[in-house]
Design an enzyme around this catalytic site. Structure first.
Site, PDB file in Angstrom:
ATOM      1  N   ASP A  43       0.815  -1.216   0.000  1.00 47.99           N
ATOM      2  CA  ASP A  43       0.000   0.000   0.000  1.00 47.99           C
ATOM      3  C   ASP A  43       0.849   1.267   0.000  1.00 47.99           C
ATOM      4  O   ASP A  43       0.481   2.263  -0.634  1.00 47.99           O
ATOM      5  CB  ASP A  43      -0.924   0.002   1.225  1.00 47.99           C
ATOM      6  CG  ASP A  43      -2.113  -0.926   1.048  1.00 47.99           C
ATOM      7  OD1 ASP A  43      -2.458  -1.242  -0.103  1.00 47.99           O
ATOM      8  OD2 ASP A  43      -2.698  -1.334   2.065  1.00 47.99           O
ATOM      9  N   GLY A  44       1.968   1.246   0.723  1.00 47.08           N
ATOM     10  CA  GLY A  44       2.830   2.423   0.737  1.00 47.08           C
ATOM     11  C   GLY A  44       3.347   2.759  -0.641  1.00 47.08           C
ATOM     12  O   GLY A  44       3.370   3.929  -1.045  1.00 47.08           O
ATOM     13  N   ASN A 113      -4.732   9.052   1.874  1.00 46.73           N
ATOM     14  CA  ASN A 113      -5.308   8.393   3.057  1.00 46.73           C
ATOM     15  C   ASN A 113      -5.739   9.384   4.128  1.00 46.73           C
ATOM     16  O   ASN A 113      -6.906   9.474   4.464  1.00 46.73           O
ATOM     17  CB  ASN A 113      -4.305   7.401   3.648  1.00 46.73           C
ATOM     18  CG  ASN A 113      -4.378   6.040   2.996  1.00 46.73           C
ATOM     19  OD1 ASN A 113      -5.206   5.806   2.120  1.00 46.73           O
ATOM     20  ND2 ASN A 113      -3.510   5.143   3.409  1.00 46.73           N
ATOM     21  N   ALA A 151     -11.253   6.375   1.498  1.00 45.32           N
ATOM     22  CA  ALA A 151     -10.249   5.387   1.073  1.00 45.32           C
ATOM     23  C   ALA A 151      -9.238   5.116   2.168  1.00 45.32           C
ATOM     24  O   ALA A 151      -8.711   4.005   2.285  1.00 45.32           O
ATOM     25  CB  ALA A 151      -9.540   5.872  -0.195  1.00 45.32           C
ATOM     26  N   THR A 154      -9.695   2.940   6.656  1.00 51.16           N
ATOM     27  CA  THR A 154      -9.318   1.666   7.270  1.00 51.16           C
ATOM     28  C   THR A 154      -7.839   1.619   7.626  1.00 51.16           C
ATOM     29  O   THR A 154      -7.349   0.576   8.087  1.00 51.16           O
ATOM     30  CB  THR A 154      -9.619   0.482   6.319  1.00 51.16           C
ATOM     31  OG1 THR A 154      -8.894   0.658   5.109  1.00 51.16           O
ATOM     32  CG2 THR A 154     -11.094   0.399   6.018  1.00 51.16           C
ATOM     33  N   ALA A 155      -7.123   2.714   7.414  1.00 47.29           N
ATOM     34  CA  ALA A 155      -5.689   2.743   7.705  1.00 47.29           C
ATOM     35  C   ALA A 155      -5.473   3.284   9.120  1.00 47.29           C
ATOM     36  O   ALA A 155      -6.023   2.763  10.088  1.00 47.29           O
ATOM     37  CB  ALA A 155      -4.965   3.558   6.641  1.00 47.29           C
ATOM     38  N   ALA A 178      -5.837   9.154  21.134  1.00 46.02           N
ATOM     39  CA  ALA A 178      -5.627   9.133  22.590  1.00 46.02           C
ATOM     40  C   ALA A 178      -6.020  10.466  23.226  1.00 46.02           C
ATOM     41  O   ALA A 178      -5.212  11.129  23.869  1.00 46.02           O
ATOM     42  CB  ALA A 178      -4.168   8.787  22.921  1.00 46.02           C
TER      43      ALA A 178
END
Length: 253
Positions: A43-44, A113, A151, A154-155, A178
């Site tokens: 993916d990267g 992303n 897109a 989900t990353a 966080a």
């Protein structure tokens, strides 16, 4: 008429081996001459290919020679021409990030992303969050925050407990990382045409960096993020394995 294919590969051994095999089978042209660009990697590498090929009209078809491969198709050397002819096209608009560092330098990058802000020191970041010029959160104390496209949902966004967004949904995910104050605040869903601005509070004491698809800007003062509608990334998927199906499947694993 046969397809003119440009093959691009990551430096990984498995991708380089695939490159040699595919070029022998199907030939190779430059991206400028190609009908289709085939990216071999993970993916990267797919993200880097989309960024580098933004001015080329040919769509990009990825084959997984990496690990996760969410944006990729299964690697098979056989029948590639037929797969490319049958492939389904998805259109993705990236995010545009404008960031000013504390020295007054302005940095502009694109992100397919997400754009993320991350604390760059031992103390939590203090951020002021505005949407379309209106302050929505005067103070967000957190390890960071991000704005993700469908897109990219989900990353990193998903790892930070943000929502998965269907492809074609006209929304962006604003997700806290966080969050300490407000306690457990996870974020918001925003219209895709919204302009999100983060102002860093106490930047000298609590430094923050910005990241657009792994392109980083250190010691920032503020960041503005919006959808770049003038840029359309064209990605090809095998029928039945497009982003819509993958996003749905991810929620039932």
């Amino acid at each position: 008429m046969s397809l003119r294919i440009a093959f691009l590969a990551s430096k990984a051994d498995v991708a380089q081996q695939a490159l040699a095999e595919l070029e022998t089978r199907y030939g190779h042209v430059s991206p400028e001459q190609a009908d289709v660009i085939v990216a071999l990697g993970g993916d990267g590498f797919m993200l880097r290919t989309l960024h580098s090929m933004v001015d080329h009209p040919a769509p990009v078809y990825g084959m997984n020679c990496g690990t996760v491969g969410f944006l990729m198709n299964e690697y098979r050397a056989e029948g590639l021409t037929e797969r490319l002819q049958d492939a389904v096209q998805e259109i993705i608009n990236p995010l545009s990030m404008t960031a000013m560092d504390r020295q007054g330098g302005v940095h502009k990058e694109l992100a397919i992303n997400e754009v993320s802000l991350l604390r760059a020191g031992p103390q939590a970041a203090r951020l002021q969050v505005s949407v379309d010029g209106r302050i929505r959160m005067p103070e967000l104390v957190c390890d960071g925050a991000l704005v993700a496209t469908p897109a990219g949902s989900t990353a990193y966004n998903y790892s930070a407990h943000g929502p998965i967004l269907p492809i074609g949904a006209d929304v962006l995910a604003l997700t806290a990382i966080a969050a300490f104050r407000p306690r457990r605040w996870r974020g918001a869903l925003l219209p895709s045409n919204a302009m999100v601005r983060f102002d860093v509070l106490e930047p000298e004491k609590r430094p923050v960096m910005a990241d657009a698809d792994s392109i980083s800007v250190a010691d920032i003062d503020w960041v503005e993020i919006r959808t770049e509608l003038n840029i359309r990334h064209k990605i090809l998927f095998d029928p039945g394995h497009g982003l819509e199906e993958r996003l749905i499947s991810e929620q039932f694993t």
